[in-house]
Design an enzyme around this catalytic site. Sequence first.
Site, PDB file in Angstrom:
ATOM      1  N   HIS A   1     -10.502 -11.284 -11.732  1.00  0.00           N
ATOM      2  CA  HIS A   1     -10.018 -10.050 -10.735  1.00  0.00           C
ATOM      3  C   HIS A   1      -9.077 -10.151  -9.711  1.00  0.00           C
ATOM      4  O   HIS A   1      -8.732  -9.654  -9.097  1.00  0.00           O
ATOM      5  CB  HIS A   1     -11.317  -9.319 -10.320  1.00  0.00           C
ATOM      6  CG  HIS A   1     -12.269  -8.620 -11.138  1.00  0.00           C
ATOM      7  ND1 HIS A   1     -12.184  -7.436 -11.759  1.00  0.00           N
ATOM      8  CD2 HIS A   1     -13.344  -9.238 -11.979  1.00  0.00           C
ATOM      9  CE1 HIS A   1     -13.288  -7.225 -12.361  1.00  0.00           C
ATOM     10  NE2 HIS A   1     -13.962  -8.142 -12.906  1.00  0.00           N
TER      11      HIS A   1
ATOM     12  N   LYS B   1      -8.544   1.200   0.823  1.00  0.00           N
ATOM     13  CA  LYS B   1      -8.769  -0.149  -0.130  1.00  0.00           C
ATOM     14  C   LYS B   1      -8.923  -1.016   1.209  1.00  0.00           C
ATOM     15  O   LYS B   1      -9.131  -0.845   2.398  1.00  0.00           O
ATOM     16  CB  LYS B   1      -7.635  -0.753  -0.460  1.00  0.00           C
ATOM     17  CG  LYS B   1      -6.233  -0.767   0.161  1.00  0.00           C
ATOM     18  CD  LYS B   1      -5.060  -0.723  -0.604  1.00  0.00           C
ATOM     19  CE  LYS B   1      -4.611   0.513  -1.205  1.00  0.00           C
ATOM     20  NZ  LYS B   1      -4.434   0.088  -2.871  1.00  0.00           N
ATOM     21  N   ARG B   2      -9.515  -2.408   0.750  1.00  0.00           N
ATOM     22  CA  ARG B   2     -10.016  -3.436   1.685  1.00  0.00           C
ATOM     23  C   ARG B   2      -8.769  -3.755   2.574  1.00  0.00           C
ATOM     24  O   ARG B   2      -7.647  -3.688   2.031  1.00  0.00           O
ATOM     25  CB  ARG B   2     -10.605  -4.432   1.140  1.00  0.00           C
ATOM     26  CG  ARG B   2     -12.105  -4.334   0.551  1.00  0.00           C
ATOM     27  CD  ARG B   2     -12.824  -4.047   1.791  1.00  0.00           C
ATOM     28  NE  ARG B   2     -13.225  -5.083   2.561  1.00  0.00           N
ATOM     29  CZ  ARG B   2     -14.187  -6.035   2.631  1.00  0.00           C
ATOM     30  NH1 ARG B   2     -15.360  -5.855   1.696  1.00  0.00           N
ATOM     31  NH2 ARG B   2     -14.212  -7.122   3.410  1.00  0.00           N
TER      32      ARG B   2
ATOM     33  N   LYS C   1      -2.300  -6.513   0.442  1.00  0.00           N
ATOM     34  CA  LYS C   1      -2.162  -5.021   0.330  1.00  0.00           C
ATOM     35  C   LYS C   1      -1.118  -4.303   1.253  1.00  0.00           C
ATOM     36  O   LYS C   1      -0.993  -2.968   1.046  1.00  0.00           O
ATOM     37  CB  LYS C   1      -3.560  -4.304   0.091  1.00  0.00           C
ATOM     38  CG  LYS C   1      -4.715  -5.138  -0.684  1.00  0.00           C
ATOM     39  CD  LYS C   1      -6.082  -4.418  -0.407  1.00  0.00           C
ATOM     40  CE  LYS C   1      -7.045  -5.067  -1.371  1.00  0.00           C
ATOM     41  NZ  LYS C   1      -7.317  -4.831  -2.637  1.00  0.00           N
TER      42      LYS C   1
ATOM     43  N   THR D   1      -7.825   0.398  -8.184  1.00  0.00           N
ATOM     44  CA  THR D   1      -8.413   1.442  -9.119  1.00  0.00           C
ATOM     45  C   THR D   1      -8.154   2.747  -8.060  1.00  0.00           C
ATOM     46  O   THR D   1      -8.343   4.032  -8.891  1.00  0.00           O
ATOM     47  CB  THR D   1      -9.891   1.128  -9.385  1.00  0.00           C
ATOM     48  OG1 THR D   1     -10.529   0.476  -8.053  1.00  0.00           O
ATOM     49  CG2 THR D   1     -10.127   0.216 -10.527  1.00  0.00           C
TER      50      THR D   1
ATOM     51  N   LYS E   1      -7.646   6.978  -9.237  1.00  0.00           N
ATOM     52  CA  LYS E   1      -8.423   7.937  -8.733  1.00  0.00           C
ATOM     53  C   LYS E   1      -7.719   9.025  -7.936  1.00  0.00           C
ATOM     54  O   LYS E   1      -7.871  10.290  -8.234  1.00  0.00           O
ATOM     55  CB  LYS E   1      -9.630   7.688  -7.809  1.00  0.00           C
ATOM     56  CG  LYS E   1     -10.485   6.478  -8.213  1.00  0.00           C
ATOM     57  CD  LYS E   1     -11.380   5.826  -7.481  1.00  0.00           C
ATOM     58  CE  LYS E   1     -12.152   4.691  -8.279  1.00  0.00           C
ATOM     59  NZ  LYS E   1     -12.710   3.626  -7.193  1.00  0.00           N
TER      60      LYS E   1
END
Length: 812
Positions: A348, A534-535, A540, A642, A646
């Site tokens: 992952h 998100k984290r 990111k 993910t 969504k």
Amino acid sequence: MELTTKDFIKDYKNQFQSMYAYSYEEGSTEQLYNALGLLVKNYISTPWKETRETYIKNSVKQVFYFSMEFLPGRQLKSNAYNLGLLDTVKEGLTELGLSFDELSEAEVDPALGNGGLGRLASCFMDSLASLSMAGNGNGIRYQYGLFRQKFVDGYQVELPENWLRYRNVWETSNDKSTCMVRFGGNVWLERNKQGYLEAKYENTLNVLAVPYDTPMVGYRNDKVNNLRLWSAEIPVEEENNYHTIEETEPIKEITQVLYPDDSNYEGRLLRLKQEYFMVSAGVQSIIRHFRKYNVPRKNIPDKVAIHINDTHPALVVPELMRILIDEERLSWEQAWEITFKTCSYTNHTILREALEKWPIDMMKELLPRIYMIIEEINRRFVENTLPLYGERITWQTAILQNGVVNMAHMAVIGSHSVNGVAQLHTDILMNDVLKDFFELYPERFNNKTNGITQRRWVHLANPGLTQLLDDKIGEDWKKNPSELKVFKGQEKDKQTLKQLAAIKLENKKRLADHIEKVKGIKVNPNAIFDVQIKRLHAYKRQHLNLLHILHRYLEIKQNPSVDYAPRVFIFGAKAAPSYLYAKQIIKVINSLAELVNNDPDVGDKLKVVFFENYGVSLAEKIIPAADVSEQISLASMEASGTSNMKLMANGALTLATLDGANIEIRDFVGGDNIFVFGLTSPEVYELKAAQTYNARDLYENNSNIHRALNALKDGTIPNLQDEGHAIFESLVHFNDEYFVLKDFDSYVQAQEDIDSLYKDQNEWTRKSLLNIASSAPFSADYTIKKYADDIWKVKSCAVEHEGVQPLDEPVS
Ligand code: 26W
């Protein structure tokens, strides 16, 4: 399941009285919730029992999904919905003068995971059950979940998440199926009378593993699978050896708390203990079944698939070998063939710092027998590989390297399948991170792009959209998401577009009320709701989002008539407690929010909302109200993502780099219906290889970047200590590891393209519709179908399986 409102009301009154010995009218919200949860659990018990018996009768092959993390979210609404009882329950409660929504808000959200990996595991559980496949989850029942995040003066503060202080109505402790897990001590092999080499143990720490089972309810198919979470307890027979609480710590601490790190392997002994505890208990309970019903062990690969969710459960490989050799007396070769055929592994992340490499000494100390087996696995691997592939590849791929046990290498060597979670990610694994293994075992590598369960993330989170889809394309899409594409036919239908826009506005108004309630910020529901959830991690690039907001703010201050569409920038993100840089970014975003939200020159042109304690339940509130989905990671770094799926399924337009699953989202929705910017993955690889990147140049020669960066450290943003400086330094002096400045201009351009499109509401809503209609490929049902067909070789159990040897009894 058939149930009339009348019956439900009767059942509920009885349930409440039997629990609290007074009438529900006097119940607290929590008690009313507990009674409702336990009643629904009772309704589940029959299909749960029958499912187990069906799997026996049809002796179906079962999947065991081993994961250190699960993020199920609240379960009352989804369980009632999947049972087909939600409307009845809501009606019944209304007749009793109670509100379902109020009661379901009383349910704690079990935060037994950090982020993507944990939530994916729970989406997969929902799909396995809904596809009538025998899918069992195997994990840890942490007493404390992921910390509760609070902002104090804009700083993240972590509070313990004691989720079990409230009753967990969904779990059943199954203490007839406990296992004993041994740690440490001395282990040696001794030949016994029959000449078998036996593993002898002494002075081991013995820990009782107690399973807690939680039902995983399938969607309207009377199937209920099992999520088994293990808890560490003192073995009954050894209780007298423990005289003080302190003495029980070495055992109690094992399942006490989830490690809050989602990208940084820390190498803590307790984490290794947790990983082996969950693995050994899980494997023992699987093998116990075969022993109990003396099913030939060689049949294991035909009856069981064990999936290793990232490297964290990779000890499954040596543990299965240990039991098959030491307890089942199989030869090494027999044991290895069974293990290899039974195990499969998913990677992952490519983050180097996330890859687990346990010190050999620590492994040897804590798991002496397991280490002996790892050593032998490694020896045989080297013996087989060296003559065929030579030194370099062999040492590069060995499990034991420079004093550490490389868990990814063990997972690959011990599994018949290795997959990434999006096409680009799998390509990077094959061509870079695991390229030597791809050369050794090309046939094992395959891609399985992630998916999400649309039942939780659309049907339940967005009832308005669900109703519109039902009205426009019928209800079949709910069982066959591919039907969603029929909705494309509505893209030019004015009425439909009007309804879709109204639903989005309704969801935004609901979220605006929530924002006002929990953050005290008034936002304009007609503004663009721009969401990054998100984290918090530098790859990111929440700080790229921050820099753009700063740029916009300064632009508005300099030229108040600048034609920006009103924006509400919404953040949800927890930072690992030890991740200082991430916490500094949180502080700066919160201080910028302070500045922007209270600046009269800006008004509602710009609002910044950073929600505290982002998790599954908050995501269910935010996602249906989103207009823009921020997926801005540096290309090649986000394995899949993910939240992107969504948000797409709920009609948000994606603003993305060509990274992870964003690429496949673009492929399915079409380049006109997504905003793409920034370096591509090959360009990132080139730039890294060239080592020519000079962030300071961009700072000095790009006026927008210069102005925004200076605002980080010149006091423009109030109430900062050194956090602004730290981000400035990391970008300008430490050369911006994630190329934030390199992608800045094209990001700003894409944001302006979003502004101009938003002015044409009809066109915006048409593209939103196309995103919804193109989101079916990201249903976890399809992802699981591919895992089942390609990797686990399991079928849905709805139909009888011809010619398979019936097994006597289920795994107990
Ligand atoms: C050892 C500490 C640790 C803990 C968790 C390292 C790494 C992890 C996870 C693998 C991190 C994670 O959640 N990865 C995310 O997995 C999602 C599901 O596949 C992907 O969609 C995300 O891109 C990926 O970052």
